[in-house]
Design an enzyme around this catalytic site. Structure first.
Site, PDB file in Angstrom:
ATOM      1  N   LYS A  68       0.975  -1.275  -0.036  1.00 17.89           N
ATOM      2  CA  LYS A  68      -0.075   0.047   0.113  1.00 17.89           C
ATOM      3  C   LYS A  68       0.574   1.119   0.060  1.00 17.89           C
ATOM      4  O   LYS A  68       1.982   1.205   0.635  1.00 17.89           O
ATOM      5  CB  LYS A  68      -0.833   0.076   1.449  1.00 17.89           C
ATOM      6  CG  LYS A  68      -1.939   0.973   1.349  1.00 17.89           C
ATOM      7  CD  LYS A  68      -2.893   0.790   2.331  1.00 17.89           C
ATOM      8  CE  LYS A  68      -3.880   1.941   2.453  1.00 17.89           C
ATOM      9  NZ  LYS A  68      -4.988   1.674   3.631  1.00 17.89           N
ATOM     10  N   SER A 143      -9.766   1.564   2.196  1.00 15.49           N
ATOM     11  CA  SER A 143      -9.011   2.180   1.676  1.00 15.49           C
ATOM     12  C   SER A 143      -7.778   1.395   0.801  1.00 15.49           C
ATOM     13  O   SER A 143      -7.078   1.786  -0.062  1.00 15.49           O
ATOM     14  CB  SER A 143      -8.012   3.647   2.445  1.00 15.49           C
ATOM     15  OG  SER A 143      -7.306   2.766   3.456  1.00 15.49           O
ATOM     16  N   SER A 167     -10.183  -0.856   6.526  1.00 16.64           N
ATOM     17  CA  SER A 167      -9.558  -0.566   5.217  1.00 16.64           C
ATOM     18  C   SER A 167      -8.746  -1.742   4.574  1.00 16.64           C
ATOM     19  O   SER A 167      -8.390  -1.929   3.645  1.00 16.64           O
ATOM     20  CB  SER A 167      -8.433   0.543   5.243  1.00 16.64           C
ATOM     21  OG  SER A 167      -9.289   1.763   5.083  1.00 16.64           O
TER      22      SER A 167
HETATM   23  N1  GLN Z   1     -13.182   3.912   5.455  1.00 23.01           N
HETATM   24  C1  GLN Z   1     -12.852   4.401   6.881  1.00 23.01           C
HETATM   25  C2  GLN Z   1     -12.277   5.828   6.538  1.00 23.01           C
HETATM   26  O1  GLN Z   1     -12.622   6.410   5.751  1.00 23.01           O
HETATM   27  C3  GLN Z   1     -11.486   3.412   7.319  1.00 23.01           C
HETATM   28  C4  GLN Z   1     -10.437   3.918   6.476  1.00 23.01           C
HETATM   29  C5  GLN Z   1      -9.212   3.013   7.159  1.00 23.01           C
HETATM   30  O2  GLN Z   1      -9.185   1.807   7.501  1.00 23.01           O
HETATM   31  N2  GLN Z   1      -8.050   3.394   6.702  1.00 23.01           N
HETATM   32  O3  GLN Z   1     -11.985   6.363   7.808  1.00 23.01           O
END
Ligand code: GLN
Length: 479
Positions: A68, A143, A167
Site C-alpha cells: 500500500k 482504503s 481498510s
Molecule cells: N473507511 C474508513 C475511513 O474512511 C476506514 C479507513 C481505513 O481503515 N483507513 O476512515
C-alpha cells in the site's frame, strides 16, 4: 492455473521442489499486469528493476507482493495517493518492509489507495480510482483497494494493507480475498504514514487463509521503533491451521443484522454460520449494545488524530511545495496555505476540518472526550462477550461492491460502509474477512470473524476450518 494465480504457499512448494523459480513467478505477475492493469489500475506506481535472488534459504519467501502506498520503502516514491507527497522518497524502510526484504520478497509496486487512507472505495486517490476486478464498473472497496484488487486480479500474489476502520477487511471482502487486521501492537507501525495512530494497523491481504498466516509470520513481532508494539513471544500462526473447531463457542451479535443489510449478504452469512455449526461450533446470539455509537465515535476519534498527524505536511519537509503567485499574508504562511490547498483533496480537507473542530477548545469536552468515553464502552462490550465466547462472526460489509461514483457525493453513506469493521479498531482486537459467497451479479461476499486481543490463532483456526469446507477462495477472476 497460471503461476501468478496460485497462492504463495503453492508457489513456494513449486520453488522448493525445483520446479519453478522466483524469476518465473515474477515474470508471470508482470505479464498479468501488462494485460489487466489498464482495466484495474491497482497500482499507484510499479517498482521496476527488482533484484531477484533465485537462491533459497530456509526462511526465504521470494513472492511478488504489492505494498500500500502509505508504507515507506527507502528511496522509492511513497505518496499515500496524495498530491501533497508527490516526489517524497522516504530515507528509511518501514519495519514491515525491512522484514519483507529480509525474507527476499519481490516488491511489485505501490498499491493505489484512498488519499491518506480516507475512504471506503479507493476513489479519493489523486491517481484516479482502482476498479473491482470482478466488475470494473464497481469499486474495489477501500482504503486498501489497490492491494485487494492486485491480489484478486493476480497482479500480485499477496499484498500489504493498513486498517484504521476497516481498510483491509472491507476491500478484501468486496474483492473476494482474505484480509486480516491484527491486534493493535502485533505489527509495527514504524514507517506507516499515520492516519489515526491509536487505530492504525498493518496487515496481510491474501488469496487464502494459509497465505494470511504465513504473511503475518513474516511481518509481525516486537519493534523498539514503535512504542505501541507489544513485547511478546512471537507465535507461529501457521500452527493454528487445523480443521477441528468442535466445541468452539461463536457469538452472533444481534446488532449486526440490521436494516440496510443487503438480503443476499445476510443469506450468505447465515448459511456460513450454519456451515460452522455443522463443523461442530457452538453458536449463540449475543449482544454488543453500544454498536450503534461506533461509527460516530470513530469519525470523531479518527478525524481528530488525522488532523494532528497531517499538520506535518506543510511544504517544508515533505513532497509538494507550492508558492502562490501573489503575496497574501507573509511568504511562509502563504506557502503553507497554498501547499495544503493544492496538495490535499476534498476528503482530506473535510477530515482535517472535522478533526480540528472536534479538538478545538470549547468542543473538545463535548466531542473528543466524549468519544473516548464511548470507545471504552464499546471495548467493554467485547470484553464481556469474550468471557464466554471464543470468537464473534458477522458480515464484513453490509453490501457487495457498489458502483463507482455512487457514494462520492454522500459522505454519510460512504462512512456507513464500515459499520461492521470499525468496532474492532476502536477495541484493538483482531478481525479477519474471508470469502463466503457471491451475489447473483457475481460479486463477492465476505464473512468477518473477530476474537479477543492477541488471539489471531483463533481467527485462523475458524477461518481455515470454514475455508477447507468451501470453494469460494478458489474462484479466480477472468479479465
Ligand atoms: N473507511 C474508513 C475511513 O474512511 C476506514 C479507513 C481505513 O481503515 N483507513 O476512515
Amino acid at each position: 492455473m497460471k503461476l501468478n494465480e496460485l497462492t504463495a504457499h503453492e508457489i513456494l512448494d513449486l520453488i522448493k521442489a525445483g520446479k519453478e523459480t522466483p524469476a518465473a513467478v515474477y515474470k508471470s505477475v508482470k505479464e498479468q499486469i501488462s494485460k489487466t492493469e489498464g482495466k484495474v489500475h491497482a497500482y499507484a506506481r510499479l517498482i521496476d528493476n527488482q533484484e531477484i535472488d533465485n537462491k533459497l534459504r530456509v526462511d526465504s519467501c521470494p513472492i511478488p507482493i504489492a505494498i500500500k502506498d502509505n508504507i515507506c520503502i527507502k528511496d522509492n516514491e511513497t505518496t499515500c495517493a496524495s498530491k501533497i507527497l508527490q516526489g517524497f522518497k522516504p530515507p528509511y524502510d518501514a519495519t514491515v518492509i525491512k522484514k519483507l526484504k529480509d525474507s527476499k520478497a519481490i516488491f511489485v509496486g505501490n498499491a493505489n489507495m484512498d488519499e491518506f487512507a480516507f475512504g471506503s472505495s479507493c476513489e479519493t486517490s489523486a491517481f484516479g480510482p482502482t476498479r473491482n476486478p470482478w466488475n470494473i464498473d464497481c469499486v474495489p472497496g477501500g482504503s486498501s483497494g489497490g492491494s485487494a484488487a492486485a491480489v484478486a486480479s493476480s497482479e500480485a500474489v499477496w499484498a500489504i494493507g493498513s486498517d484504521t476502520g476497516g481498510s483491509i477487511r472491507q476491500p478484501a471482502c468486496l474483492c473476494g480475498v482474505v484480509g486480516l487486521k491484527p491486534t493493535y501492537g502485533v505489527v509495527s507501525r514504524f514507517g506507516l504514514i499515520a492516519f489515526a495512530s491509536s487505530l492504525d494497523q498493518i496487515g496481510p491481504i491474501t488469496k487464502d487463509v494459509i497465505d494470511n498466516a504465513l504473511l503475518l509470520n513474516i511481518i509481525s513481532g516486537y519493534d523498539e521503533n514503535d512504542s505501541t508494539s507489544v513485547k511478546m513471544e512471537k507465535p507461529d500462526y501457521t500452527k493454528a491451521l487445523i480443521k477441528d473447531i468442535k466445541g468452539i463457542r461463536i457469538g452472533i451479535p444481534k446488532e449486526y443484522f440490521i436494516e440496510g443489510i443487503d438480503p443476499e449478504v445476510e443469506k450468505s452469512v447465515k448459511d456460513s454460520i450454519e456451515k460452522l455449526k455443522s463443523l461442530g461450533a457452538v453458536v449463540k446470539e449475543i449482544s454488543l449494545p453500544h454498536t450503534e455509537y461506533a461509527v460516530a465515535t470513530y469519525y470523531i476519534t479518527a478525524t481528530a488524530e488525522a488532523s494532528s498527524n497531517l499538520a506535518r505536511f506543510d511544504g517544508v519537509q515533505y513532497g509538494l511545495r507550492a508558492i502562490p503567485k501573489s503575496q497574501r499574508k507573509n511568504p511562509i504562511v502563504d506557502m503553507y496555505e497554498e501547499t495544503r490547498n493544492q496538495g490535499f483533496g476534498r476528503e482530506a480537507k473535510r477530515r482535517i476540518m472535522l478533526g480540528t473542530y472536534a479538538l478545538s477548545s470549547g468542543y473538545y469536552d463535548a466531542y473528543y472526550l466524549r468519544a473516548l468515553k464511548v470507545r471504552t464502552l464499546i471495548k467493554n462490550d467485547f470484553d464481556k462477550v469474550f468471557k464466554d465466547c471464543d470468537c464473534i462472526v458477522t458480515p464484513t460489509s453490509p453490501t457487495t461492491a457498489f458502483k463507482i461514483g455512487e457514494r462520492m457525493d454522500d459522505p454519510i453513506a460512504m462512512y456507513l460502509s464500515d459499520i461492521y469493521t470499525i468496532p474492532a479498531n476502536l477495541s484493538g482486537i483482531p478481525a479477519i474477512s474471508i470469502p463466503c459467497g457471491f451475489s447473483k451479479n457475481n460479486l463477492p461476499i465476505g464473512l468477518q470473524i473477530m476474537a479477543k486481543a492477541f488471539d489471531e490463532k483463533m481467527l485462523f483456526k475458524v477461518a481455515y476450518a470454514y475455508e477447507q469446507s468451501t470453494d469460494w477462495h478458489k474462484k479466480r477472476v477472468s479479465l
